[in-house]
Write an enzyme that holds these catalytic residues in place. Structure first.
Site, PDB file in Angstrom:
ATOM      1  N   SER A   7      47.441  40.486  32.193  1.00  0.00           N
ATOM      2  CA  SER A   7      47.187  41.361  33.223  1.00  0.00           C
ATOM      3  C   SER A   7      48.496  41.482  34.140  1.00  0.00           C
ATOM      4  CB  SER A   7      46.197  40.593  34.166  1.00  0.00           C
ATOM      5  OG  SER A   7      46.669  39.413  34.585  1.00  0.00           O
TER       6      SER A   7
ATOM      7  N   LYS B   6      47.926  37.100  40.533  1.00  0.00           N
ATOM      8  CA  LYS B   6      47.796  38.477  40.831  1.00  0.00           C
ATOM      9  C   LYS B   6      48.670  38.534  41.935  1.00  0.00           C
ATOM     10  CE  LYS B   6      44.104  39.059  38.050  1.00  0.00           C
ATOM     11  NZ  LYS B   6      44.347  39.708  36.642  1.00  0.00           N
TER      12      LYS B   6
END
Length: 254
Positions: free
Chosen positions: A44, A105
């Site tokens: 990701s 993230k």
């Protein structure tokens, strides 16, 4: 003589136990207050972070919550010596929907910000983020089609309002979350996104991740200290000569 020898042996064992206990305590202090190692299990954050990267996360960057302590005992709420992350920081945090799971993230939205995706372009407070086309990413497939396959994917350079720049990948021209509603970040929360925009479950998915409370922050990603190719296992040291990504050792994370 035998009694003296036994005493010395017993003393040596006791000293060894004390050394081991001291070493464990030092490791516990370092892990709790300074740095904690993490590894990257998914794509990701490609191409910034790759599957198989091992990195150090600074625990002191944003202060401490009960999630900073091993096994996360609920000894207190909120943060001690807390400070907010900067826009663009890469952060490890506990998933709000499942606080036993760590996610990593990039911080895109701060409290009060309005975040939206329009035709694959990121908007912050109704202003499009500066984006420049770069050469295609060529490497281990970032789109989830085939593990270990080499792919060519569209790549962009984004620059946030505070000047932080980084690369993003674009697997599809009309991806599932390339057009969204406006997200208004609540007070005390942050909006997180993966750099691999079409293959990242992040704050855009309110039912799975959503807005991340400040209390859930673990720390800031600082440096890659080890990296091994996707699909390889770090414990297979005999494969290191060709499986290890030597060029990623001691790389600063940005």
């Amino acid at each position: 003589m035998s009694v003296t020898s036994g005493t010395k042996t017993e003393s040596g064992v006791g000293e060894t136990i004390r050394v081991v206990i001291h070493a464990l305590l030092i490791a516990l202090v370092i892990r709790t207050f300074l740095f904690q190692p993490f590894n990257i299990p998914s794509g990701s954050m490609k191409a910034t972070l790759l599957v198989g990267d091992y990195l150090f996360v600074s625990k002191y960057s944003y202060g401490y919550s009960h999630y900073s302590i091993p096994f996360s005992p609920p000894l207190f709420s909120g943060r001690i010596w807390g400070s907010d992350p900067n826009r663009g920081d890469i952060v490890v945090f506990r998933l709000p929907k499942d606080d036993s799971t760590d996610y990593i993230k990039r911080v895109i939205g701060l409290p009060g910000d309005r975040i939206q995706m329009r035709d694959g372009l990121l908007y912050i407070n109704d202003t499009p983020v500066e984006r420049q086309r770069m050469s295609e990413y060529v490497g281990e497939d970032p789109c989830g089609a085939e593990s270990g396959a080499i792919s060519r994917v569209k790549r962009w350079k984004e620059t946030l309002p505070n000047g932080v720049s980084y690369e993003t990948l674009d697997c599809a021209d009309n991806g599932y979350m390339d057009n969204t509603n406006v997200y208004t970040v609540p007070a005390g929360h942050f909006f997180m996104m993966g750099d691999n925009r079409d293959n990242s479950t992040d704050s855009r998915f309110l039912g799975q991740v959503g807005y991340v409370p400040q209390e859930n922050l673990i720390g800031r990603a600082q440096m890659i200290f080890f990296s091994i190719a996707e699909g390889e296992h770090a414990w297979m040291f005999w494969r290191w000569p060709w499986a290890v990504r030597w060029n990623r050792f001691f790389k600063i994370v940005r």
